[in-house]
Design a protein around this motif. Structure first.
Motif, PDB file in Angstrom:
ATOM      1  N   HIS A   1       0.852  -1.192   0.000  1.00 29.75           N
ATOM      2  CA  HIS A   1       0.000   0.000   0.000  1.00 29.75           C
ATOM      3  C   HIS A   1       0.881   1.233   0.000  1.00 29.75           C
ATOM      4  CE1 HIS A   1      -3.138   2.879   1.150  1.00 29.75           C
ATOM      5  NE2 HIS A   1      -2.322   3.309   2.091  1.00 29.75           N
TER       6      HIS A   1
ATOM      7  N   GLN B   1       0.391   5.719  -0.056  1.00 28.58           N
ATOM      8  CA  GLN B   1      -0.444   6.921  -0.101  1.00 28.58           C
ATOM      9  C   GLN B   1       0.483   8.128  -0.121  1.00 28.58           C
ATOM     10  OE1 GLN B   1      -3.342   7.146   3.028  1.00 28.58           O
ATOM     11  NE2 GLN B   1      -3.882   9.284   2.591  1.00 28.58           N
ATOM     12  N   THR B   2       0.252   9.062  -1.043  1.00 27.20           N
ATOM     13  CA  THR B   2       1.151  10.201  -1.202  1.00 27.20           C
ATOM     14  C   THR B   2       0.409  11.526  -1.068  1.00 27.20           C
ATOM     15  OG1 THR B   2       0.858  10.237  -3.608  1.00 27.20           O
ATOM     16  CG2 THR B   2       2.660   8.890  -2.741  1.00 27.20           C
ATOM     17  N   TRP B   3       1.177  12.546  -0.752  1.00 32.20           N
ATOM     18  CA  TRP B   3       0.691  13.928  -0.757  1.00 32.20           C
ATOM     19  C   TRP B   3       1.444  14.682  -1.831  1.00 32.20           C
ATOM     20  CZ3 TRP B   3       1.588  14.291   5.200  1.00 32.20           C
ATOM     21  CH2 TRP B   3       0.520  13.678   5.870  1.00 32.20           C
TER      22      TRP B   3
ATOM     23  N   SER C   1       4.904  14.882  -5.808  1.00 36.83           N
ATOM     24  CA  SER C   1       4.753  14.199  -4.523  1.00 36.83           C
ATOM     25  C   SER C   1       5.873  14.612  -3.585  1.00 36.83           C
ATOM     26  CB  SER C   1       4.779  12.683  -4.714  1.00 36.83           C
ATOM     27  OG  SER C   1       3.681  12.255  -5.504  1.00 36.83           O
TER      28      SER C   1
ATOM     29  N   SER D   1       4.092   4.303   3.114  1.00 36.93           N
ATOM     30  CA  SER D   1       4.133   3.042   2.376  1.00 36.93           C
ATOM     31  C   SER D   1       4.200   1.862   3.334  1.00 36.93           C
ATOM     32  CB  SER D   1       5.321   3.005   1.411  1.00 36.93           C
ATOM     33  OG  SER D   1       6.541   3.156   2.102  1.00 36.93           O
TER      34      SER D   1
ATOM     35  N   PHE E   1      -2.202  10.786   7.494  1.00 38.69           N
ATOM     36  CA  PHE E   1      -2.302   9.832   6.388  1.00 38.69           C
ATOM     37  C   PHE E   1      -3.518   8.919   6.559  1.00 38.69           C
ATOM     38  CE2 PHE E   1       2.240  10.572   5.181  1.00 38.69           C
ATOM     39  CZ  PHE E   1       2.044  10.719   3.827  1.00 38.69           C
TER      40      PHE E   1
END
Length: 274
Positions: A15, A17-19, A25, A30, A134
């Motif tokens: 998995h 997830q990014t900002w 990014s 992760s 997150f």
């Protein structure tokens, strides 16, 4: 041989997830649930906060063993190897791309190698706050506020940390690294490397010595050995296959150089005797 770390997505991730800020990014959470190994060229400085699990980071002659709570700094222009360990455990981390030029820092000195920062409550507080954001759906912290806080914390660290952030490879060095990182195993002559950066061999030597504290060819051989160390621990390839695939043409020379670098034989390294 090495891949460009220009995004946070890597093979083996369960998995991520990014900002993003202005289409780029700048932070990622992760998670891994299986072992993974990567050889990476990291063009921008990155701060790595380990949340769960364990991994090894290979940087030349040094191998850092990171565990939950550790904080790891990767300077711009680094060529490193990463090994996610213990498949029975969940591994998670937060990575943040840092600004390359820090206020009050001089870029006259040599770049530092990768660094483990001393454990401190403020780093754990930062990791916890970022993780909560997150996890919260739709949350997107303000980039400027987060970076200002991180740079404030880094400013409290020793001078070696500030130096790691201060020195950025020159444009010609960066151009050269973009070509070199994927073809490191094929390079045979200093002139080939100089051609990649559109500089003379003498200029290349001077800039390499300033940035990496060693000659170009010594640095190349060290990064080849670094990759062999990773492959010995993470693959079932024979020692000979690993040596040839990373650019060594003479097995005896490989054995001598490996033992000189890591103080054990390749077989002993594979068995964890280091």
């Amino acid at each position: 041989m090495y891949t460009l770390y220009d995004s946070f997505t890597l093979t083996g991730q369960h998995h991520i997830q990014t900002w993003e800020q202005r289409g780029r990014s700048w932070a990622a959470y992760s998670n891994y649930r299986q072992p993974a190994a990567h050889g990476l060229y990291v063009p921008h400085p990155v701060l790595n906060l380990i949340l769960r699990g364990e991994k090894r980071m290979y940087d030349g002659r040094r191998v850092h063993h990171l565990r939950a709570g550790d904080v790891f700094l990767i300077p711009a222009g680094s060529l490193i190897c990463s090994e996610i360990m213990r498949p029975e455990d969940d591994f998670a981390s937060i990575n943040l791309v840092l600004p390359e030029h820090q206020p009050g820092c001089s870029d006259n000195g040599p770049a530092a190698a990768t660094l483990m920062l001393s454990p401190a409550p403020h780093w754990q507080q930062l990791a916890g706050a970022l993780l909560r954001d997150f996890i919260q759906p739709g949350a997107l912290p303000d980039y400027e506020s987060v970076m200002c806080h991180i740079l404030h914390l880094l400013n409290k660290e020793p001078a070696t940390v500030k130096q790691a952030l201060a020195t950025v490879p020159s444009p010609s060095m960066q151009q050269m690294m973009v070509q070199l990182h994927s073809g490191l195993h094929e390079v045979r002559l200093l002139e080939e490397v100089a051609l990649m950066g559109h500089v003379s061999p003498a200029t290349l030597k001077r800039r390499f010595r300033k940035t990496y504290q060693r000659s170009p060819m010594d640095w190349i051989w060290e990064k080849r050995l670094q990759m062999t160390a990773l492959l010995l621990r993470t693959t079932d390839l024979s020692v000979q296959e690993i040596a040839y695939s990373t650019g060594f043409e003479d097995i005896s020379h490989f054995y001598r150089q490996f033992r000189k670098c890591f103080l054990v034989t390749p077989a002993q390294w594979r068995q964890g005797k280091n």
